[in-house]
Design an enzyme around this catalytic site. Structure first.
Site, PDB file in Angstrom:
ATOM      1  N   GLY A 227      23.238   6.580 -21.661  1.00 20.79           N
ATOM      2  CA  GLY A 227      23.983   6.373 -20.421  1.00 20.79           C
ATOM      3  C   GLY A 227      24.966   7.500 -20.156  1.00 20.79           C
ATOM      4  O   GLY A 227      25.055   8.455 -20.922  1.00 20.79           O
TER       5      GLY A 227
ATOM      6  N   HIS B 295      -6.776   8.207   4.956  1.00 14.83           N
ATOM      7  CA  HIS B 295      -7.719   8.079   3.841  1.00 14.83           C
ATOM      8  C   HIS B 295      -8.267   9.470   3.503  1.00 14.83           C
ATOM      9  O   HIS B 295      -8.604  10.219   4.412  1.00 14.83           O
ATOM     10  CB  HIS B 295      -8.883   7.167   4.237  1.00 14.83           C
ATOM     11  CG  HIS B 295      -9.960   7.137   3.197  1.00 14.83           C
ATOM     12  ND1 HIS B 295      -9.814   6.405   2.029  1.00 14.83           N
ATOM     13  CD2 HIS B 295     -11.160   7.761   3.129  1.00 14.83           C
ATOM     14  CE1 HIS B 295     -10.909   6.583   1.291  1.00 14.83           C
ATOM     15  NE2 HIS B 295     -11.741   7.398   1.938  1.00 14.83           N
TER      16      HIS B 295
END
Ligand code: FAD
Length: 468
Positions: free
Chosen positions: A273, A446
């Protein structure tokens, strides 16, 4: 004495963006940065260098492992030149940080190099490396002093063998066995860099899953894929000691049953952290209060306990992310200018730049369960996409969580190729409070990875996915 409408302390993404927005809004603005290069953690020792190394190591892995599948034959030996890789990373950082100087000049923002500290609510003293001081006056100030890596009380970071992310971004050799403490974003990203470059990598995590704050489906999928890539995981292990014996690094940890387990490697990367950074700021001289976690305390306007002083980014509460800091920088600049800006913290996306990438926005399934909300789930696997098969990146999925009654999208969670970019569609949709059906009825080009978003939305609305 120079006087400014706004003085920003710290030039990371929170600070420099706040300064630009203040200048755009016509305020006389100055920025103070302690270091010679601007850009803060993100540009110097965070987002940018880590992504440069992730990209370089990805190219290497592709060359070694995947080119052959594509019919590309390399005749010579493929080798890593770590020094060159690091030089490239450094030049990417240099170009990016110089870009901030350009932006400061372009916006007529005065830059001061040195440590900024409050003398009182409206006066800031700047002390440069030679110890020379200069005081400037600020009607408003924005504290954007960021964060530093934190550690555990019993770990001594020697910066040689027991290191933080800062050192991991400039190693001179590929570790033989890198022990990573912490299975969060930074540990996984840097772990993957060195795994690809040839290190054995073991991740030791206190919780029972990696990425513990993300949707558990993502933790599960990424663990599966990283294990396939031969990364090792010791979950539910509480590290109790870390020692550099000279020959090796030895980590002791307690497993779930309380048994002591030992890990040996040549480097230990502590990624437990980050802590807010306010040293040297002398916040108390301006009446700026910190909370019990050492963060600058702010109200909803990001105003500190001194009404003319605001704070943004890692130094205040909330996700420690560059784009969160940037949003807050803009928010504070506009607030000082008298506007009424808004940040929806629920819609700040979270991304992990491993490969496959991991990206999330909104509520996780665990959070919805805890809040006792009724919801629908639509999930679509990347492997069912033509685009994934064409590239060979078949791992991952898109998961959409929508309200069971209204169909409003509540959370979107993805693992897969390019999902760091795909998550922007989910953020846009949720910002406009789209339903899953809305997304399912929009045309998606697509073949693209984005078709997985449409298919997951189709799956969330009456199970209408078309390609599975
Ligand atoms: P910082 O970027 O920390 O900047 C603060 C600046 O203030 C520093 O330059 C510091 O020198 C200066 N300063 C401090 N005190 C003073 C003073 N008294 N006077 C003058 N200057 C001072 N986030 C993402 O969103 N995406 C990512 O991919 C990502 N990757 C990361 C990878 C790593 C390895 C790390 C460590 C972090 C990463 N982050 C990432 C997090 C991101 O870097 C931080 O959230 C972000 O930098 C916070 O911005 P900030 O402006 O609040 O503070």
């Amino acid at each position: 004495m120079n006087t400014y409408d706004v003085v920003v302390i710290g030039s990371g993404p929170g600070g420099y963006v706040a300064a630009i927005r203040c200048a755009q809004l016509g305020m006389k603005t100055a920025i103070i940065e302690k270091y010679a290069t601007k850009g803060g953690t993100c540009l110097n020792v965070g987002c940018i260098p880590s992504k440069a190394l992730l990209d370089s190591s990805h190219h290497y892995e592709d060359a070694v492992k995947h080119f052959a599948e594509h019919g590309i034959e390399l005749t010579g030996e493929v080798k890593v030149n770590l020094q060159k890789m690091m030089e490239r990373k450094a030049s990417v950082v240099e170009q990016t940080t110089k870009g901030i100087d350009f932006l400061m000049d372009k916006n007529k923002i005065d830059s001061y190099q040195g440590e900024g500290s409050f003398k009182d609510k409206t006066h800031i003293e700047i002390t440069n490396e030679k110890g020379e001081t200069e005081t400037i006056e600020a009607k408003h100030s924005i504290i954007a002093t960021g964060s530093k890596p934190s550690s555990l009380p019993f770990i001594t970071i020697d910066k040689e063998r027991i290191i933080t992310s800062t050192e991991a971004l400039k190693l001179k050799e590929v570790p033989k066995h890198l022990l990573v403490i912490g299975g969060g974003v930074i540990g996984l990203e840097l772990g993957q860099v060195y795994k690809r470059l040839g290190a054995e990598v073991t991740v030791i995590e206190y919780m029972d899953r990696i990425l513990p704050t993300m949707d558990s489906a993502q933790s599960k999928e990424l663990t599966k894929v990283l294990k396939k890539q031969k990364m090792k995981f010791a979950l539910s292990h509480q590290v109790t000691s870390v020692e550099n014996t000279g020959d090796e690094v030895v980590i002791k940890a307690k497993d779930k049953k309380g048994n002591e387990v030992e890990f040996k490697g040549d480097y230990c990367l502590a990624c437990v952290g980050r802590r807010p950074y306010t040293e040297g700021l002398k916040a108390e001289n301006a009446g700026v209060k910190l909370n019990e976690r050492g963060q600058i305390e702010v109200n909803e306007q990001l105003q500190t306990s001194a009404s003319n002083i605001y704070a943004v980014g890692d130094v205040i509460k909330g996700a420690m992310l560059a784009h969160k800091a940037e949003e807050e920088g803009v928010f504070v600049a506009e607030t000082i200018a008298g506007q009424k800006p808004h940040i929806d913290y629920n819609l700040i996306p979270g991304v992990v730049y491993t490969w496959p990438e991991v990206a999330s926005v909104g509520k996780t399934e665990e959070q919805l369960k805890e809040a006792k909300l009724t919801y629908k789930v639509g999930q679509f696997p990347m492997r069912a996409l033509g685009r994934s098969r064409a590239s060979g990146d078949i791992d991952g999925f898109v998961k959409i969580l929508s309200d069971a009654t209204t169909d409003e999208v509540l959370g979107v969670h993805m693992v897969g190729a390019r999902v760091a970019d795909l998550i922007a569609e989910a953020v846009t949709a949720m910002e406009f409070r789209a339903s899953a059906e809305d997304i399912s009825r929009m045309s998606h080009a697509h073949p693209t990875y984005a078709e997985a978003v449409k298919e997951a939305a189709l799956a969330a609305t009456e199970n209408r996915a078309l390609h599975i």
